[in-house]
Design a protein around this motif. Structure first.
Motif, PDB file in Angstrom:
ATOM      1  N   VAL A 115      70.390 -29.268  -3.940  1.00  0.00           N
ATOM      2  CA  VAL A 115      71.315 -28.189  -3.592  1.00  0.00           C
ATOM      3  C   VAL A 115      71.061 -27.782  -2.140  1.00  0.00           C
ATOM      4  O   VAL A 115      69.946 -27.397  -1.771  1.00  0.00           O
ATOM      5  N   TRP A 116      72.106 -27.884  -1.326  1.00  0.00           N
ATOM      6  CA  TRP A 116      72.037 -27.580   0.095  1.00  0.00           C
ATOM      7  C   TRP A 116      72.894 -26.358   0.402  1.00  0.00           C
ATOM      8  O   TRP A 116      73.845 -26.050  -0.327  1.00  0.00           O
ATOM      9  N   ALA A 117      72.594 -25.693   1.517  1.00  0.00           N
ATOM     10  CA  ALA A 117      73.421 -24.571   1.958  1.00  0.00           C
ATOM     11  C   ALA A 117      73.409 -24.488   3.472  1.00  0.00           C
ATOM     12  O   ALA A 117      72.401 -24.825   4.115  1.00  0.00           O
ATOM     13  N   ALA A 118      74.528 -24.057   4.025  1.00  0.00           N
ATOM     14  CA  ALA A 118      74.619 -23.890   5.476  1.00  0.00           C
ATOM     15  C   ALA A 118      75.657 -22.829   5.793  1.00  0.00           C
ATOM     16  O   ALA A 118      76.615 -22.617   5.031  1.00  0.00           O
ATOM     17  N   ARG A 119      75.451 -22.170   6.922  1.00  0.00           N
ATOM     18  CA  ARG A 119      76.426 -21.194   7.405  1.00  0.00           C
ATOM     19  C   ARG A 119      76.442 -21.226   8.922  1.00  0.00           C
ATOM     20  O   ARG A 119      75.386 -21.144   9.573  1.00  0.00           O
ATOM     21  N   ALA A 134      71.168 -27.101   9.424  1.00  0.00           N
ATOM     22  CA  ALA A 134      71.815 -26.557  10.611  1.00  0.00           C
ATOM     23  C   ALA A 134      73.316 -26.799  10.577  1.00  0.00           C
ATOM     24  O   ALA A 134      73.772 -27.910  10.312  1.00  0.00           O
ATOM     25  N   ALA A 135      74.087 -25.740  10.863  1.00  0.00           N
ATOM     26  CA  ALA A 135      75.546 -25.854  10.908  1.00  0.00           C
ATOM     27  C   ALA A 135      76.096 -25.563  12.289  1.00  0.00           C
ATOM     28  O   ALA A 135      77.302 -25.675  12.507  1.00  0.00           O
ATOM     29  N   GLY A 136      75.231 -25.180  13.232  1.00  0.00           N
ATOM     30  CA  GLY A 136      75.697 -24.915  14.583  1.00  0.00           C
ATOM     31  C   GLY A 136      76.349 -23.554  14.724  1.00  0.00           C
ATOM     32  O   GLY A 136      76.296 -22.714  13.829  1.00  0.00           O
ATOM     33  N   PRO A 137      77.009 -23.319  15.866  1.00  0.00           N
ATOM     34  CA  PRO A 137      77.555 -21.991  16.175  1.00  0.00           C
ATOM     35  C   PRO A 137      78.968 -21.749  15.677  1.00  0.00           C
ATOM     36  O   PRO A 137      79.596 -20.776  16.068  1.00  0.00           O
ATOM     37  N   ALA A 158      77.998 -33.587  11.354  1.00  0.00           N
ATOM     38  CA  ALA A 158      76.960 -34.617  11.467  1.00  0.00           C
ATOM     39  C   ALA A 158      75.993 -34.524  10.290  1.00  0.00           C
ATOM     40  O   ALA A 158      75.634 -35.554   9.681  1.00  0.00           O
ATOM     41  N   ASN A 159      75.577 -33.329   9.949  1.00  0.00           N
ATOM     42  CA  ASN A 159      74.642 -33.166   8.836  1.00  0.00           C
ATOM     43  C   ASN A 159      75.297 -33.457   7.485  1.00  0.00           C
ATOM     44  O   ASN A 159      74.650 -33.999   6.587  1.00  0.00           O
ATOM     45  N   LEU A 160      76.571 -33.121   7.343  1.00  0.00           N
ATOM     46  CA  LEU A 160      77.256 -33.435   6.090  1.00  0.00           C
ATOM     47  C   LEU A 160      77.326 -34.942   5.875  1.00  0.00           C
ATOM     48  O   LEU A 160      77.112 -35.439   4.759  1.00  0.00           O
ATOM     49  N   ARG A 200      69.101 -32.434   9.609  1.00  0.00           N
ATOM     50  CA  ARG A 200      68.496 -31.396  10.452  1.00  0.00           C
ATOM     51  C   ARG A 200      68.544 -30.078   9.701  1.00  0.00           C
ATOM     52  O   ARG A 200      69.620 -29.581   9.368  1.00  0.00           O
ATOM     53  N   HIS A 201      67.396 -29.515   9.409  1.00  0.00           N
ATOM     54  CA  HIS A 201      67.339 -28.282   8.637  1.00  0.00           C
ATOM     55  C   HIS A 201      67.502 -27.068   9.547  1.00  0.00           C
ATOM     56  O   HIS A 201      67.186 -27.092  10.730  1.00  0.00           O
TER      57      HIS A 201
END
Length: 321
Positions: free
Chosen positions: A247-251, A289-292, A307-309, A319-320
C-alpha cells in the motif's frame, strides 16, 4: 513548469466552509433531463480470445448512444460517446445511461505481464472522461518508454462506478465507494481471467477513488494499491484494509486535499469523514515523492509522481517521500 507551493491560509478556511456546507446544507442540484441511451452490450465471457469482439460490441453501443444523445440535444455527451466509438478504442465495457461508465484498455491486455488500473475520483463521468483518459495515456507512454526489454504492460482506465460530486454529502462518506468497490472486485476477477494468474496488477487510485480501492482491497488479487491525493480511505490504518498488497500513498505539495480535515464522526446518524491521512505515519503506507504538483497533477508527463507511479507498476525502485 511546476508551481511552488504557497502558504494560502485562506484555503484551509475555505475548504472547511465547503465541508460544513456539504454536511449541514446539502446541495440539491436541479433535476437534469435524463439522456437517453441503450443498455450495455451483452457479450459472452471476456477472455484473451474474445477481446476484439468485446471491444467491437461496446464501440457499437457507444456509437448508438452518441446518436441518441445528439437527437436529445446533448452535443457534449454525444461528442464524448462518439470519441469512444472510434475504431482505435478498446472498450471492455460501456454504459451511456445516467452519468455513464466506461472501461478502456491501453496496450495489449491479453499478453500483459504488468497492468495498471486507474480508479478516478469525484466528478468523473462520461462528460469528463477525457481527463481520466489523458492520465491513462500519459502513464502508458511512460511505461512504454521505461519497460525492460521483453516485458509487456497495459493500462486500464476504470470508470466503473457513479462518482460523487466534489462538493456534496456523498463525497464525505463511503457509500459511493462501497458500490464502486463491488464493481472493482468483479472487474479484477474479469481482468485475471484475461491475463492469467501471473500478471502483476497495480491499482492507482486518485482522490475519492482511493476510498473505492480501500473498500475493494480485502480479497482482491492485486500487488500494489496506490493512494494519490487521498482525502482518507475510511480506514484507520493499512492493517484495516486487510490486504496482502503493498500500500503506497503520495500527495503533491500543492494539493488542496491536504487541507481537508482527516476525521470521522457520527452526524445525524451518518458517519461523515474519511479518517486518517494516508500519507501520515499513523496510517502506515509506503509514502513516495510526488513533487510540487496539485490535485490534478499526478499523471502530468515529466512529473516526479508519474515517474514513481511507473516504477511501482514495473516493480522498480521508488523514490520515497
Amino acid at each position: 513548469m511546476w508551481r511552488a507551493r504557497r502558504p494560502h491560509r485562506w484555503r484551509r478556511a475555505l475548504v472547511a466552509a465547503l465541508v460544513t456546507s456539504a454536511v449541514v446544507f446539502p446541495l440539491s442540484a436541479a433535476a437534469q433531463p435524463r439522456i437517453p441511451a441503450p443498455p450495455p452490450a451483452r457479450t459472452g465471457p471476456v477472455t484473451a480470445a474474445t477481446l476484439d469482439e468485446v471491444y467491437a460490441a461496446h464501440r457499437a453501443t457507444a456509437a448508438r448512444a452518441s446518436r441518441m444523445a445528439e437527437a436529445h440535444g446533448d452535443r457534449h455527451r454525444a461528442e464524448a460517446e462518439r470519441a469512444l466509438a472510434q475504431p482505435s478504442r478498446r472498450l471492455l465495457s460501456f454504459d451511456g445511461r445516467g452519468q455513464g461508465r466506461a472501461v478502456e484498455v491501453f496496450g495489449d491486455l491479453a499478453h500483459a505481464e504488468r497492468v495498471a488500473v486507474l480508479v478516478p475520483g469525484s466528478d468523473t463521468s462520461l462528460d469528463t472522461y477525457g481527463r481520466l483518459r489523458t492520465s491513462a495515456v500519459a502513464l502508458h507512454r511512460r511505461l512504454t518508454a521505461e519497460t525492460p526489454p521483453g516485458t509487456r504492460t497495459a493500462v486500464v482506465a476504470w470508470l466503473g462506478y457513479s462518482t460523487p460530486g466534489t462538493v456534496s454529502t456523498a463525497v464525505l462518506t463511503t457509500g459511493r465507494a462501497d458500490e464502486g468497490a463491488a464493481g472493482l472486485r468483479e472487474f479484477l476477477r474479469t481482468l485475471h481471467g484475461v491475463t492469467g494468474p501471473g500478471t502483476a496488477v497495480a491499482l492507482l487510485c486518485h482522490s475519492y477513488g482511493s476510498v473505492v480501492c480501500a473498500r475493494a482491497a480485502e480479497g482482491a488479487v492485486v500487488d500494489d494499491v496506490v493512494l494519490l491525493g487521498s482525502p482518507g480511505t475510511g480506514a484507520a490504518d493499512v492493517a484495516e484494509l486487510r490486504t496482502r498488497a503493498r500500500v503506497w500513498a503520495a500527495r503533491g505539495a500543492d494539493d488542496w486535499v491536504a487541507d481537508v480535515p482527516h476525521v470521522r464522526a457520527d452526524l445525524f446518524g451518518t458517519t461523515v469523514g474519511l479518517g486518517t491521512d494516508p500519507v501520515s505515519p499513523a496510517f502506515g503506507a509506503r509514502v513516495f515523492a510526488a513533487g510540487p504538483g496539485g490535485h490534478s497533477d499526478y499523471f502530468v508527463p515529466g512529473s516526479p509522481s508519474l515517474a514513481n507511479l511507473a516504477r511501482i507498476v514495473l516493480g522498480s525502485e521508488v523514490r520515497h517521500g
